[in-house]
Scaffold this motif. Structure first.
Motif, PDB file in Angstrom:
ATOM      1  N   UNK A  48       0.836  -1.206   0.000  1.00 17.29           N
ATOM      2  CA  UNK A  48       0.000   0.000   0.000  1.00 17.29           C
ATOM      3  C   UNK A  48       0.868   1.254   0.000  1.00 17.29           C
ATOM      4  N   UNK A  49       1.918   1.266   0.804  1.00 19.07           N
ATOM      5  CA  UNK A  49       2.795   2.435   0.855  1.00 19.07           C
ATOM      6  C   UNK A  49       3.572   2.574  -0.456  1.00 19.07           C
ATOM      7  N   UNK A  53       6.504 -10.924  -0.748  1.00 22.25           N
ATOM      8  CA  UNK A  53       7.602 -11.786  -0.325  1.00 22.25           C
ATOM      9  C   UNK A  53       7.939 -11.598   1.148  1.00 22.25           C
ATOM     10  N   UNK A  54       7.726 -10.403   1.661  1.00 24.64           N
ATOM     11  CA  UNK A  54       8.000 -10.095   3.066  1.00 24.64           C
ATOM     12  C   UNK A  54       7.161  -8.883   3.470  1.00 24.64           C
ATOM     13  N   UNK A  55       7.149  -8.578   4.752  1.00 26.61           N
ATOM     14  CA  UNK A  55       6.438  -7.407   5.264  1.00 26.61           C
ATOM     15  C   UNK A  55       7.367  -6.652   6.200  1.00 26.61           C
ATOM     16  N   UNK A  56       7.784  -5.440   5.782  1.00 28.50           N
ATOM     17  CA  UNK A  56       8.678  -4.618   6.595  1.00 28.50           C
ATOM     18  C   UNK A  56       7.961  -3.459   7.253  1.00 28.50           C
ATOM     19  N   UNK A  57       6.627  -3.384   7.097  1.00 24.23           N
ATOM     20  CA  UNK A  57       5.821  -2.291   7.672  1.00 24.23           C
ATOM     21  C   UNK A  57       6.315  -0.935   7.174  1.00 24.23           C
ATOM     22  N   UNK A  58       6.580  -0.837   5.872  1.00 20.84           N
ATOM     23  CA  UNK A  58       6.959   0.420   5.206  1.00 20.84           C
ATOM     24  C   UNK A  58       8.277   0.974   5.728  1.00 20.84           C
ATOM     25  N   UNK A  59       9.209   0.093   6.104  1.00 20.62           N
ATOM     26  CA  UNK A  59      10.503   0.544   6.618  1.00 20.62           C
ATOM     27  C   UNK A  59      11.309   1.304   5.566  1.00 20.62           C
ATOM     28  N   UNK A  66       2.345   1.913  -3.359  1.00 23.28           N
ATOM     29  CA  UNK A  66       1.391   2.599  -4.233  1.00 23.28           C
ATOM     30  C   UNK A  66       1.288   4.081  -3.913  1.00 23.28           C
ATOM     31  N   UNK A  67       1.451   4.427  -2.649  1.00 21.13           N
ATOM     32  CA  UNK A  67       1.351   5.832  -2.255  1.00 21.13           C
ATOM     33  C   UNK A  67       2.506   6.663  -2.816  1.00 21.13           C
ATOM     34  N   UNK A  68       3.578   6.027  -3.259  1.00 19.05           N
ATOM     35  CA  UNK A  68       4.645   6.790  -3.918  1.00 19.05           C
ATOM     36  C   UNK A  68       4.116   7.380  -5.224  1.00 19.05           C
ATOM     37  N   UNK A  69       3.364   6.584  -5.977  1.00 22.01           N
ATOM     38  CA  UNK A  69       2.752   7.109  -7.205  1.00 22.01           C
ATOM     39  C   UNK A  69       1.750   8.207  -6.875  1.00 22.01           C
ATOM     40  N   UNK A  70       0.965   7.987  -5.840  1.00 22.19           N
ATOM     41  CA  UNK A  70      -0.029   8.989  -5.439  1.00 22.19           C
ATOM     42  C   UNK A  70       0.664  10.265  -4.977  1.00 22.19           C
ATOM     43  N   UNK A  71       1.811  10.125  -4.307  1.00 19.46           N
ATOM     44  CA  UNK A  71       2.597  11.285  -3.897  1.00 19.46           C
ATOM     45  C   UNK A  71       3.033  12.088  -5.124  1.00 19.46           C
ATOM     46  N   UNK A  72       3.443  11.389  -6.179  1.00 21.95           N
ATOM     47  CA  UNK A  72       3.820  12.084  -7.407  1.00 21.95           C
ATOM     48  C   UNK A  72       2.685  12.908  -7.984  1.00 21.95           C
ATOM     49  N   UNK A  73       1.485  12.349  -7.968  1.00 21.00           N
ATOM     50  CA  UNK A  73       0.334  13.105  -8.467  1.00 21.00           C
ATOM     51  C   UNK A  73       0.041  14.306  -7.579  1.00 21.00           C
ATOM     52  N   UNK A  74       0.115  14.134  -6.270  1.00 20.27           N
ATOM     53  CA  UNK A  74      -0.176  15.245  -5.358  1.00 20.27           C
ATOM     54  C   UNK A  74       0.853  16.366  -5.493  1.00 20.27           C
ATOM     55  N   UNK A  75       2.082  16.021  -5.793  1.00 19.13           N
ATOM     56  CA  UNK A  75       3.104  17.057  -5.948  1.00 19.13           C
ATOM     57  C   UNK A  75       2.990  17.746  -7.300  1.00 19.13           C
TER      58      UNK A  75
END
Length: 768
Positions: free
Chosen positions: A96-97, A616-622, A99-108
């Motif tokens: 999910x985070x 493959x793994x879960x790093x909690x958006x580290x 995907x939010x990188x792409x959304x961040x690009x749109x917001x900027x």
């Protein structure tokens, strides 16, 4: 240099390519025999069954409902329907985070694009500087360059507009970054607080355990933590060097696949025995019966595996000075992972253990003392890789032009001078040439990261992504700008005084925007659209399903599409952040192309995360601090380049006002690191205590030792069907080696803890 018509041709080609990819995808995803490829995540979760099991014979392979083909873009709105909380439960916070990188690009970039086109484009367009330069100084330019800052004359007061816009772009970008950092930090804390019990919440990785003549590594670790964490220590699992054993298991699986293939082939047609040649790649050599050969090979490797397992368990040299140490509570694990254990800071080093599926087992066998040397070597290797790559990239870029093609192949001159072919070459070829040239780079960088000795897949991907970003900045951005400027303005360089060259470069840098526009369309439009086809997983699934699959587990392995690939995807996104921030005040023409990329990629990857990619793994958006830091770096680079560009324009009064921008940006980044980054690198003891208290109230009889007993046992010792010839009693002995041990050290009389063997108190335990 690409003209406006060349860009139009390139846009048409890439839009048509993307549309064709979407049509092909729509047809393929509707066919029942492809269902396991395009909806593999639902199969792996057990929430979808194959549509090819029922109905008529033809309908098991082909979808005959023609109404379904009319809604071939229906997957786009479907991909946007799943709300974010549900998507976190379905795919994890990392996805999910991401995907939010792409959304961040749109917001900027949406507000920046609107502001740039409303203010900067009219300011740039209403000048004739480039036209005069073309007539007087033979400087190359195109209609697109008239929309850039290059079209403003020297000493002009119009540069104040660009400085004001640079401040506006910086303030807006920093504001969006801060709000996003705050949001994701809160999402991470909430996710960690609400996620289910996991072994890594109770476990730390201890490395560089000092040698002891009296005790084994397992006994030494237990003794140390019984002394220093007497109320919280639970168990430990020593790290063993099982790399050779893992290679044998992998080799056995390969031989087993060939055996399955020939057995299935023989079962379908048993009229004659199948033969195989023993020479190189089966092209020559002695002919033998294939089934008998591979049965013998599997039996031989199985015996080697059994022997190697015995050696790993019994040989003290196979035990590394490292261990996974588990505690009774999350609070105790947090204390241990985030504190120094001894006065010697180079021994008993502790860090949070990766979750079991995130562990990269081969690197645990690397001695800790060699890691510094390995990383130094890779720094040097990466330096040479990055800067020597400039030469072939510049060569390829020079060939991907009309002049380069004519020079290399004069017989093609008649073809390339055709108006349409010229537009295709100038508007499409440079971008595709660069993309093809970099196709093997991610694999090279991942090999380098593995050599450095990182112990988790997530850390390997983050290091590889960091280097990929630096490589893109130096070779894709800087090299393309500098070499492009040098090649395209060569005639101007040769016919003017040396003190005029910096001015020519200053004018030429924004002109390279046309190349990046073509690259964005090739990589960011057609490339993203091609991603959804999943051609490689589709082909591999059908090959494996036809020749290797015998059981349902075999079919699950065949359809596993892998993960999203942070090490390749994130640096790619960051290149678009860099291009957008650099060219926003210089050539706003580039911004709409970037917006199309962010919007299209967000939809495509949201669909893939929901339906295809298996985490493959879960790093909690580290990884978010890395993302934030690279956007900040791109912002500072854009400010410095704008300062340099205005310097060549002799904007002496206006340029100094830009000096404050990098200083303010660095200060903002320092604030964010202090305010939000701790949530990504440390685990609050308060949160750990709350989670422990709730769990003890809900499950007072939880057998935590049983839960953690084999969580960090090496995969080759877990006794699944690939290792069914292994004695489970020996596995149990191996697992419990670090749990019930006598204390042999002479310093036992100073140990303020009860012995687990005798149950007696230490001889000296009173107060002084």
């Amino acid at each position: 240099m690409a003209t406006l018509s060349d860009i139009g041709v390139s846009a048409g080609i890439n839009i048509l390519s993307a549309f064709i990819f979407f049509i092909i995808f729509a047809v393929l995803r509707l066919q029942p025999f492809n269902d396991r490829v395009y909806f593999s995540k639902w199969y792996l979760k057990g929430l979808r069954s194959s549509p090819s099991r029922g109905g008529a014979f033809v309908q098991r392979f082909v979808n005959l409902d023609f109404r379904a083909y009319l809604k071939f873009l229906n997957w786009m709105p479907e991909a946007l329907k799943m709300p974010e909380p549900e998507l976190i439960d379905h795919a994890g916070l990392d996805s999910v985070v991401y995907l939010r990188i792409y959304w961040l690009g749109l917001k900027i970039f949406v507000p920046i694009a609107v502001l740039a086109w409303a203010v900067l484009v009219p300011v740039n367009w209403t000048n004739n500087t480039l036209e005069l330069a073309r007539q007087l100084r033979n400087v190359t330019s195109s209609d697109i360059d008239k929309l850039s800052v290059s079209n403003i004359p020297e000493y002009s007061m119009r540069f104040w507009t660009h400085i004001v816009m640079a401040y506006a772009f910086t303030i807006w970008t920093c504001y969006v970054l801060m709000k996003e950092y705050e949001t994701i930090a809160n999402m991470r804390l909430q996710f960690v607080a609400s996620e289910a019990r996991r072994p890594d919440q109770f476990t730390v990785l201890v490395r560089n355990v000092p040698p002891d003549a009296d005790e084994s590594v397992s006994e030494l670790v237990e003794h140390f933590f019984l002394v220093n964490h007497p109320d919280h220590y639970l168990t430990n699992q020593v790290v063993c060097n099982a790399n050779k054993l893992a290679d044998l298991v992998k080799k056995k699986k390969k031989m087993q696949n060939w055996l399955d293939y020939y057995q299935l082939k023989y079962a379908r047609n048993n009229s004659q025995r199948l033969m195989v040649k023993l020479g190189f790649l089966g092209l020559w050599g002695q002919k033998v019966d294939a089934i008998e050969h591979y049965i013998a090979e599997v039996d031989k490797i199985s015996k080697e595996i059994a022997k190697e397992r015995e050696e790993v368990v019994k040989d003290p040299k196979s035990i590394m000075p490292a261990s996974f140490v588990s505690f009774k509570t999350r609070w105790a694990a947090a204390v241990c992972a985030q504190t120094q254990q001894t006065r010697n800071p180079t021994q008993w080093l502790t860090e949070w253990a990766p979750e079991p599926r995130d562990v990269y087992w081969p690197n645990l066998a690397i001695p800790y003392v060699s890691l510094t040397v390995r990383r130094l070597l890779m720094h040097v290797a990466f330096f040479f890789l990055t800067f020597f790559f400039i030469i072939p990239i510049a060569f390829v870029q020079s060939l991907a032009t009309i002049e380069g093609i004519v020079k290399a192949a004069p017989f093609l001159k008649v073809i390339v001078e055709d108006k349409f072919m010229k537009s295709v070459i100038q508007g499409f070829l440079p971008g595709i040439a660069l993309k093809l040239f970099l196709i093997f780079l991610p694999s090279i960088l991942m090999i380098m990261s593995k050599f450095e000795g990182f112990t988790s897949i997530s850390s390997l991907e983050r290091r590889s992504a960091s280097r990929y970003y630096i490589f893109n900045f130096v070779n894709v951005f800087l090299a393309s700008v500098i070499t492009g400027a040098a090649f395209e303005q060569l005639s101007a360089f040769l016919n003017q005084s040396p003190n005029q060259i910096p001015k020519t470069i200053g004018v030429a840098i924004p002109m390279k925007a046309t190349f990046f526009i073509t690259y964005i369309m090739v990589d960011g439009w057609a490339g993203v659209a091609g991603e959804i086809l999943m051609l490689k997983p589709l082909i591999m699934f059908h090959l494996k399903n036809t020749f290797l699959v015998k059981t349902e587990k075999d079919r699950e392995e065949a359809m596993d599409p892998g993960s999203i690939g942070f090490n390749t995807g994130e640096p790619r996104i960051q290149l678009y952040f860099l291009l957008g921030l650099v060219y926003a005040p210089v050539t706003p023409m580039l911004l709409p192309f970037i917006l199309v990329f962010f919007a299209l990629a967000y939809i495509v990857y949201r669909h893939q995360i929901i339906n295809v990619y298996n985490q493959e793994y879960e790093s909690a958006a580290a990884f978010w601090p890395d993302v934030h830091g690279r956007v900040i770096a791109a912002l500072i680079i854009s400010q410095l380049l704008l300062m340099g560009l205005l310097g060549t324009k002799h904007a002496a009064l206006a340029a100094p006002f830009l000096i404050a921008l990098p200083v303010l940006t660095i200060g903002f980044n320092h604030f964010c690191k202090g305010r939000y980054e701790p949530a990504f690198v440390r685990y609050p003891l308060q949160e750990a205590k709350m989670k422990d208290t709730l769990e003890s109230a809900r499950e007072p009889n939880l057998n935590l030792r049983g839960y953690l007993q084999s969580a960090y046992v090496h995969p080759v010792f877990r006794g699944d069907e690939d290792e069914d010839d292994y004695d489970d009693d020996k596995l149990g002995k191996f697992e419990e080696e670090g749990i019930i041990v006598p204390t042999k050290r002479q310093s036992r009389r100073n140990t303020p803890a009860h012995s687990r063997i005798s149950g007696e108190s230490p001889p000296f335990s009173g107060k002084v």
